[in-house]
Structure formats: C-alpha cells, structure tokens
Design a protein around this motif. Structure first.
Motif, PDB file in Angstrom:
ATOM      1  N   GLY A   1      -1.954  -0.741   4.325  1.00 15.13           N
ATOM      2  CA  GLY A   1      -0.229   0.043   4.490  1.00 15.13           C
ATOM      3  C   GLY A   1      -1.109   1.686   3.404  1.00 15.13           C
ATOM      4  N   TYR A   2      -1.594   1.251   2.190  1.00 15.76           N
ATOM      5  CA  TYR A   2      -1.564   2.776   1.805  1.00 15.76           C
ATOM      6  C   TYR A   2      -2.348   3.610   2.513  1.00 15.76           C
ATOM      7  CZ  TYR A   2      -4.457   5.519  -1.718  1.00 15.76           C
ATOM      8  OH  TYR A   2      -4.833   6.849  -2.443  1.00 15.76           O
ATOM      9  N   TYR A   3      -3.700   2.857   3.688  1.00 17.63           N
ATOM     10  CA  TYR A   3      -4.484   4.151   4.498  1.00 17.63           C
ATOM     11  C   TYR A   3      -3.091   4.893   5.491  1.00 17.63           C
ATOM     12  CZ  TYR A   3      -7.847   3.172   1.462  1.00 17.63           C
ATOM     13  OH  TYR A   3      -8.967   3.103   0.723  1.00 17.63           O
TER      14      TYR A   3
ATOM     15  N   GLU B   1      -0.232   4.707   5.683  1.00 18.76           N
ATOM     16  CA  GLU B   1       1.298   5.383   5.562  1.00 18.76           C
ATOM     17  C   GLU B   1       0.406   7.189   5.338  1.00 18.76           C
ATOM     18  OE1 GLU B   1       4.294   7.044   2.698  1.00 18.76           O
ATOM     19  OE2 GLU B   1       1.833   7.747   2.164  1.00 18.76           O
ATOM     20  N   THR B   2      -0.317   7.724   4.469  1.00 16.01           N
ATOM     21  CA  THR B   2      -1.022   8.456   5.182  1.00 16.01           C
ATOM     22  C   THR B   2      -1.428   9.156   5.849  1.00 16.01           C
ATOM     23  OG1 THR B   2      -2.779   7.957   2.610  1.00 16.01           O
ATOM     24  CG2 THR B   2      -3.032  10.031   4.054  1.00 16.01           C
TER      25      THR B   2
ATOM     26  N   GLY C   1       0.556  -1.143   0.308  1.00 17.67           N
ATOM     27  CA  GLY C   1       0.216   0.354  -0.249  1.00 17.67           C
ATOM     28  C   GLY C   1       0.299   1.385  -0.179  1.00 17.67           C
TER      29      GLY C   1
ATOM     30  N   SER D   1       2.375  10.249   8.015  1.00 17.29           N
ATOM     31  CA  SER D   1       2.539  10.690   7.146  1.00 17.29           C
ATOM     32  C   SER D   1       2.053  12.904   7.293  1.00 17.29           C
ATOM     33  CB  SER D   1       3.248  10.478   5.632  1.00 17.29           C
ATOM     34  OG  SER D   1       2.212  10.858   4.658  1.00 17.29           O
ATOM     35  N   GLN D   2       0.734  12.495   7.303  1.00 20.05           N
ATOM     36  CA  GLN D   2      -0.288  13.091   7.676  1.00 20.05           C
ATOM     37  C   GLN D   2      -0.099  13.329   9.234  1.00 20.05           C
ATOM     38  OE1 GLN D   2      -1.828  14.482   5.029  1.00 20.05           O
ATOM     39  NE2 GLN D   2      -0.914  14.205   3.950  1.00 20.05           N
TER      40      GLN D   2
END
Lengths: 228, 280, 491
Positions: free
Chosen positions: C202-204, C206-207, C194, C210-211
């Motif tokens: 992992g997509y969510y 990571e977002t 992700g 990092s946010q």
C-alpha cells in the motif's frame, strides 16, 4: 396386459454409477408403458442410483420425487409445488408468479393440496411443516407436472400406511407408468404389478407381484430389518 | 498485554543509536524516495563522519511524530509541520531552508467550466463553487490558502464554499480539478509548474486564477539534543553540510536550487497563522 | 382466506425494512452528482492498466514479503487468541471486549501504535492482530455454537481436552475455512497499512496513485489481485507454521523508540489537554469538550450513520446482483469470470474506488457510498456464491434463471440477511476511512486529529466510534436473535 405397449425404459448391459466405481456393473432392465413397478432393496443397494439413472434417461417425461424431499425451505407449499412446472413457462412468467401467484395456478395447486391432505397450508413455508407434510408436498410437486411417468425414491417414508395408499392411488391415476422404490412390504405386494429386488449392485429378482415368493422378499427385507 | 511487555523489552535492546537519522517528504514526486534520499544520506555521512540513515515517511504527521520521538534527528519539513515539530520538541531549531522557500506561493486553480479568469485579488465569486485543498497538514495546499480565504471572506472555508474537500496531495488536486470533480483547488506553485512541464496539464481545461502572496515554506529542522548525542558542534556541522550541498543530483531530490540559512523566528508568521486556524 | 405464513415473507419484511431505511438515508444524504469531464484522467488510468509497470518501484520484493508477513503473523496471533476467547464469548465482558477491539479500524490501531512503537513491525502486526482477534473470537464462537455436540460440555467443563474434543475438532473444517477467508482480509489490511507509512504494498500503491503514476499503480494492483486469486494454491494450511516462522524471522522487530516516549504518549498525549493544565479549570474543560461534541462528534456520528446505512442498501443490491456471476451452479465454467470480477472489486482498496468514482460523478457522499457498497457487496457476493454452490440440488432441478429465482436465491437468502447484518458493523468501521472525500464522518475528524497530532481528540473520537459500533453491533445482534438468524454462521 402390457405386452403390446411401447417400451419406456430399455437398458441393456449398462454400467451405472460413478465412472471408476460403478454401482451396477452390468445392468439390463426393461420397463413398458403402463407398468407399476416397485423396487425393493436394502439401503445402499443402489436403488437411488438406478432411479436417478432412469430419470436421466427421459427427464422430459418423468415426474421425479427424490428420497429426501429436498424442497426449498423458505418458500411456501404453493411455490414448491409450482416448481414442478417451471420449465413449462417463461422466466418472467415464473418471476411474476414468485412475487404474486397467478390465480389459475393458485386454484389448481389448492385443489391438489386438498387431495394431499395439506388443506390450508398453501402459503405456509416448508420449514414450518412436519416431515410427513413435507413429504406430501414433494409428491405434490411431482403430481403437478402431469407427466406420463412417475419415479419416486421412497416417497412414502414417514407417512402412515393409509395415507400412503391414498397418495399412491393419486399417483397411479395420473401416471401411466410408475416406478417407486419402497420399504413397505405390504404395499409392494398389494399395490404393484411388478417387483424388482436389488441386492449388491445387481437385480436379485424381477417378477410379477403375484409371483413373488416369500424367500425372495425375505432375502431383501431380512436385511432391511437388520440394517435399520 | 504480554505482547506489550515483549515490545517494551525490545526497546531496551534497540537503543544503540549512534546513527544519525533524517527524513524528508518532498513537495513533489514522492516516488523512489528511498533510492533518491539514500544518496543524500551518503553525502551527509561523508560530510559528518557519522553513519547517516534516511527513513521514509508517508505524511507530515508521521514525520513530526518520528522527529518528536527521536526516531529522526533531522527533518525536511514543510512550513507548518516544521512549526509544529519545533513547538513539540523543545530546543529544536530551523537551520536551513530552500532558496525558493523564502518566497513560496500557492496557486488557486479552477476548472474552465467555472468561467473564472486570473485576477490580482482573490475573486469573491469563487464562493459559488466547490473547493479542494491538498493534504490536511500541508502549508501550501492547506494552511496558507485557508489563511487567505479567511482573510478575504472573514469565515472558515466550509462556510465559504459550496463544498470543501482534501485531495490529500498536490498532484491529486490538479488531477481532480482538471477532471472537473472539484471546481477550484489550491496547489503548491512548484508542483503546478512541474506538472505543466511534464505535459500533464491541459490549459484549456484548467488554469491559475490567483496567486497568493509569498510566504516561507520548507526548511531543515534539527533536534536540540544532537549536540549532546553526537558532538558539541554537531548541529552547526549539519547546517554547514546542508548549505554546502551543491551537487545538482542531490538538490534535485528536494527539489531546490540550494539551501540558505534559516532561524525559528523566520517562521513566526506561519506559527501565528497556524494558531489562528487552530492547527497548532 | 388462506393465511400466508412463510419464512420467505419474514425475510421479505426485513428486506423491506432495510431497504426503506436505506432509501430514507439516501434521500437525506448528500448525493449530488456534478458534471465532470473525467475522460482524460480515466484514459490515463486505463492506459496504466494496459501497460502496468513494476520496474520503477524500489524494494518491491521487500514490500511484498512484508505484506505477507504482517498478515501471517497478525492473523496467526489473532486466530490463536480467538480460539481461546471463543468459548468465553458468551460472557458479556468478553463479548463486549471483543466488540470493542474489532470496532476500531486497523488503520486507526496502526495510527495509535505508530505513536507508541514508530514505524516498526510491531505496529503493523498489532494493528492486524488486535481487531482480528475480536472478529475471530466472535465468529469462532458462532461456529462452535453450531457444534453438533452439546455446547454445555465445553462451557461447564473447563478442562482443555474436553473443550478441544467436543468444541474445536468437530468444527475444525468450518474454522479452517473461515480462517483462510480471513487471511485474505488480513492481506488486504496489511497492504492498506502502507497508506500510513508501513513498508507494505500500500505504501507504493498510495504514492503511485496520488502522483498519477498509473502504470505503477496498476502494476501493484494487478500484483495484489494475483496474490489474492492464487491464495488457495500457496496458502496451504499445513504450511502455516512454516510461513509463520519464516515471517517472524523475516520481519525486523526492533523499534528505535525509547520507553519514555511510550510513557509520554500514555500519560500526556492522549489525556485531554485541559486536564493537563497546572490548575484544573472546569469551565475550560467543559468548553473544550462541548466544542468537540458539537463540532465533531455529533456531525461525525450523523454522517457516519447516513453513509453506512445508505452503503448497506447499495451493498445488498450489489451482492444480490453479483453472486450469480460467480456461482458454478448457475454459470457453469463461466463462473470463473465472475469470480475474477469479484476479486477485483473486493481487493481494490475503497479509497481508490472512491477516487475513481469521484472523478466521474464529482465529490459528495455518493462516491463513498458506492465505494463501500462495491467492496462489501463483492465480499458478500463471493460468500453467497460459495454458499449457493454447496446447496444440494435435486436431479430434476430447474436450470438457468429459474434455478436462480426459485431454488438458490431462496435457499441462501437467510445467509444473505445474516451477512448483511454483520456487514453493517464492517461498513460503519470502514466508513471511517473515507473522510478524504470531504465526507465528514467520524473518521474524517479522527484523521484530522492525527494529522494535527491532537492525540487526545483522536482518542476520544476513536472511543466514540467504538461505542457507536458496539451499539450498532448489539442492535444487530438482537435483530439476528429475533429473526433466528443467529443460527446461521456468518462466514
């Protein structure tokens, strides 16, 4: 001669073995201090279970020698023998000894290995020894504990008769009470005062060695020959 | 190998594309991208009369790849990624940029322990410290800051600073400089203000020490072949739809006040810088 | 004079060797600790874990299902191919091929397939299936070699049923157990995919991370931990086929990518650019290549090796310290806590570990070293605890720390050394993805090349990484043979 001695083991009407499936459903047995008892029986008859149970009864006083030598392969003879007395010392003492053996133990263990016929093998690891040497090391581990009772589960299997007798002598010299499971008929008859025969989860006979009849022994040893 | 063949077969079945697809990576707040941009897709569907779909991507390079491979026909690119995409896809054009993107800027921010203060020129003392960019492919977090550093010092950043890193993201740059992990960082000015308003920045710990000159940044880029694929004036209609977008809730996703026209030539300076830094 | 000739001594020597190598590289590595003031950020992260939140994440169920589906399909393909490759693994060609495909990190496989198939399920499944095939082939062949039956039976006799009866069936328990363990790794890989945009957890993660949305990040991480911790309840080996069919049906398989782009990727994008010039200019080509070697390949190899060897040492230390915490023989029921700790340590993506460590000690190679060490140390610790609990103990065993020092630690030490050798390969592969800390490993340059869409450079760097991995692999194989460690299954 042992009539007045204190009782070491006194089991009455006990179920021994697994919870749901006891191997002995109802066992009574008394062993007095100073007795030298041989336990004979076919493999699978429950000898190990019985010895194990006896050990658990008074683990503090018993030097135990299990059936397969069950030593730590990678460690030396010295360390495996020293393991017998781990509980007699503090952890840090033991750790230091693991890294750098204390001279006092080294000397004592070395003397012991000579008696065991393991001269010069003090710092060889178990995986580099023959089966017989491993067996002797396992006996050494029990001897080094200097406890009043010795329980051995076929401790001489794989050793020749002469060696076995010597080792047994060493064991008898050092322990008041000796309980050993055996395969060897001669040895049981000649070296022990009492023989207990086990069959199918019960005591088949329990007599002084001098009074054991050959029918009684055949009952057990016949079966052994068949099974092996 | 047999899987490869299987995959190839799957392609053939899948090209029935009369769906117009776009992607966008906003420079701040990447959460809930799909639900936010699905609304934009809905708006474009109404305006264009074709089915419009939004595809989320994770990075600038993924956006460029998708654009190049015609997985998306329209993309909201950063300055650098737009230049790269247009370099790779012949005939593609920048059609609109954000109002704010005409005069975009980056901030250099520093942890208070550096003792640096805000100055009109880039302070040469920054060379003593550690420095982090944002994402490797970002215009405001990487390209332009690196350009100005090279301009000032005459050498590449890893020869200027004690240590150089890539935090991967503007918010992370701020968090890491604020915690003192990195001493100086370069960050998109809009993200800075956004986090300041959200109360995430403690000005006693971290502050802006330099503001870069302005440059052009985000823009909409469209593939040249959409006019053949959809209808002869399709790209013009897309441009009009974007310029006409006035619903604040849609614009907030980017977030921009409104969109204004843009051309490829506007981005020539970015292209020159990118070539100089060997990112193109 | 009594000669010392113990197996323990051999292991002590090899441990000393690894330790000195590790200390040497640690001294050479850039491990500066800088004063930071991370409390605010750490408190924010902590607050996130106190009030985890999953309500703000779109399509969470979809991400969860996709993660599991990628792992199920990818691992099923890999395990099947692995079983068939295992009997052939003694052929140099096959073993090199397997070493090659597993030496490339699944993220890099995914980045390659991303260019060919776009953000499609094919990309995700292949990125897992390919490297894991290499892993399975090797470990299955290790397991088969220990088959109680003579190996020659199934090597010389090519009939399928002989191979099945004398090879697979006697080893079935070991194979099933290893495959289950690898499924956990597959889940982790699927989640991490992700990070580059595939729609997995992992997509969510990571977002959110990092946010700085730590409650969401914490929610996702906890969800992931729970998934791994409950694996043994929901991954029933008999249900695998059901899962597999469900996953295949669930995943969207169509790719929007046209065939010509695949052709372009293979015939143009990955070909070194100077070769594509209308007239071949040799001096241009050699300069291009020379720049690549001196600017990226050599420094990349140096940093990768420094990082990996240092991390290996720390990983070993962590494994030795943590396994007793998860051992039932030592801690009794308390083992469950250590078990939980190891799950957290090994399931948290290294990048996140590295990020948190960097907040505390500043940027250098050290956060990367520690992140790799914690993650891999926890995996080895878990495997060692598992092994220790299978050691047959005497009734008169010592207890507590004595049991640990004299009985269990010496008994499992050969497994430990064997695992360490195998892990080096894994650490080297994973060191590639920690380039974000500014640690210029080969992976840093590969990532930069993908980011700049220089696929030709990326491919060369990936091949260099693979070659380095294979070299390390063959050295470690030789060492394992020399130490007779190859008789220990590296689960």
């Amino acid at each position: 001669m042992t009539q007045d001695c204190p009782t070491v083991f006194n089991i009455s009407n006990q179920a021994i073995g697994f919870k749901n499936q006891p191997i002995f459903s109802n066992l009574s047995l008394m062993i007095k201090q100073g007795e030298k008892v041989a336990i004979v029986g076919t493999s699978g008859s429950g000898k190990s279970t019985l010895l194990n149970y006896l050990y658990q009864c008074r683990s503090v006083d018993v030097a135990y020698c299990p059936q397969k030598s069950m030593l730590v392969d990678t460690l030396s003879v010295y360390h495996n023998i020293y393991m017998g007395i781990l509980n007699q010392h503090g952890f840090f003492y033991n750790i230091i000894n693991l890294i750098r053996p204390f001279p006092v133990h080294k000397t004592r263990v070395e003397q012991l290995t000579r008696r065991l016929g393991l001269t010069g093998l003090l710092f060889k690891s178990i995986d580099k020894l023959s089966g017989g040497q491993q067996q002797r090391c396992a006996i050494g581990r029990a001897l080094y504990q200097r406890l009043p009772i010795f329980i051995g589960d076929e401790p001489f299997s794989g050793l020749d008769p002469k060696q076995s007798v010597e080792l047994l002598k060493a064991i008898k010299d050092q322990h008041q009470t000796v309980v050993v499971a055996l395969h060897n008929k001669e040895m049981a008859l000649n070296q022990f005062d009492r023989i207990i025969g086990i069959k199918d989860g019960a005591i088949a006979f329990d007599t002084p060695a001098t009074e054991v009849s050959s029918e009684q022994l055949d009952l057990i040893y016949h079966r052994i020959e068949h099974s092996e | 190998m047999k899987y490869l063949l299987l995959c190839c077969l799957l392609f053939v079945n899948s090209i029935n594309a009369q769906t117009f697809t776009f992607t966008a990576i906003p420079d701040e707040d990447e959460s809930r991208l799909r639900s936010r941009f699905d609304k934009v897709a809905l708006y474009l569907t109404e305006q264009l009369g074709v089915d419009v779909k939004y595809v989320p991507v994770k990075s600038y390079s993924a956006a460029i790849s998708a654009f190049r491979n015609n997985q998306v026909q329209l993309a909201w690119f950063g300055g650098l990624s737009g230049v790269k995409a247009r370099h790779l896809v012949e005939g593609s054009r920048a059609i609109a940029q954000g109002y704010e993107d005409q005069f975009f800027k980056s901030y250099f921010i520093a942890h208070h322990s550096t003792g640096l203060t805000e100055q009109a020129q880039l302070n040469k003392d920054i060379a003593k410290f550690t420095f982090t960019f944002g994402s490797k492919g970002s215009t405001s977090g990487r390209l332009m800051p690196e350009h100005f550093i090279r301009q000032t010092f005459g050498k590449s950043p890893n020869k200027v600073f004690k240590r150089v890193g890539f935090s991967g993201d503007h918010s992370r740059t701020i968090a890491q400089v604020q915690s003192g992990a990195w001493q100086i960082g370069a960050v998109n000015y809009k993200v800075w203000h956004n986090e300041l308003n959200a109360g995430k920045i403690d000005l006693s710990k971290i502050k802006v020490i330099w503001t870069t000159p302005t440059y052009l940044d985000y823009q909409w880029t469209i593939r040249g072949d959409v006019d053949q694929q959809f209808s002869p004036d399709f790209s013009q209609r897309v441009q009009k739809a974007l310029l006409d977008m006035s619903d604040p809730s849609l614009l907030a996703s980017f977030p921009r006040q409104k969109f204004v026209p843009a051309t490829n030539d506007d981005y020539e300076p970015i292209k020159v810088v990118a070539k100089a830094i060997k990112l193109l | 004079m009594i000669t010392v000739d113990t197996t323990a001594r051999k292991y002590r020597l090899i441990s000393l060797f690894i330790a000195s190598l590790g200390i040497l590289t640690l001294l050479m590595a850039d491990i500066e600790i800088s004063a930071t003031d991370p409390m605010d950020e750490l408190l924010a992260i902590l607050a996130g874990f106190i009030s985890p939140d999953l309500s703000q994440i779109d399509y969470l169920a979809e991400a969860l299902l996709t993660t599991v589906s990628f792992a199920v399909v990818g691992i099923s393909i890999a395990a099947t191919l692995g079983i068939f490759l295992a009997p052939l693994h003694h052929l140099p060609l096959v073993s090199h091929f397997c070493a090659f495909i597993r030496s490339i990190h699944e993220l890099f496989w995914a980045l390659i397939f991303l260019q060919m198939f776009g953000l499609s399920s094919i990309t995700g499944v292949l990125a897992i299936a390919i490297p894991y095939t290499g892993i399975f082939a090797r470990v299955y062949s290790d397991i088969l070699e220990q088959s109680p039956l003579d190996r020659r039976h199934w090597i010389n006799d090519t009939s399928l049923s002989v191979w099945l009866y004398t090879g697979i069936i006697p080893c079935w328990a070991a194979i099933a157990q290893y495959t289950r363990y690898r499924f956990e790794c597959g889940l982790r890989s699927a989640a991490i995919l992700g990070f580059i945009g595939l729609p997995t957890l992992g997509y969510y993660l990571e977002t959110a991370f990092s946010q700085g949305q730590y409650n969401q990040a914490a929610g996702l991480l906890l969800l992931f931990f729970a998934m791994i911790a409950t694996l043994k309840w929901w991954l029933n080996i008999r249900l695998v086929l059901v899962y597999l069919i469900a996953a295949i049906v669930y995943l969207p398989w169509q790719s929007q990518l046209e065939f010509k782009y695949l052709v372009r990727f293979i015939t143009q994008d990955i070909v070194p650019q100077p070769l594509l010039e209308p007239t071949l200019n040799l001096s241009h080509l050699s300069q291009w290549f020379g720049d690549l070697v001196s600017g990226q390949i050599l420094p990349g190899i140096g940093a990768s090796l420094l990082l990996s060897v240092s991390a290996l040492l720390c990983c070993g230390v962590i494994a030795l310290l943590t396994w007793p915490l998860a051992s039932r023989a030592i801690l009794g029921r308390g083992y469950i806590l250590g078990h939980g700790l190891l799950i957290v340590m090994r399931s948290t993506p290294e990048i996140i570990l590295a990020f948190v460590i960097m907040l505390i000690i500043g940027p250098s190679m050290l956060p990367a070293i520690l992140a790799l060490a914690l993650h891999n140390g926890a995996i080895i610790g878990y495997l060692l605890a598992h092994r220790a609990d299978r050691v047959q103990l005497r009734v008169d065993r010592p207890n507590g720390l004595n049991l640990w020092a004299y009985e269990l630690q010496p008994q499992i030490y050969p497994s430990f050394i064997s695992l360490i050798f195998y892990r080096f390969e894994v650490i080297l592969r994973e060191s590639a993805i920690l380039g974000m800390l500014g640690v210029t490993t080969l992976g840093f340059y590969i990532d930069s090349a993908f980011e700049a869409l220089f696929f030709d450079v990326a491919l060369i760097l990936i091949l260099v990484t693979a070659a380095l991995n294979m070299l390390v692999n063959s050295i470690s194989l030789r060492l394992r043979r020399y130490l007779a460690l190859d008789r220990i299954v590296t689960a």
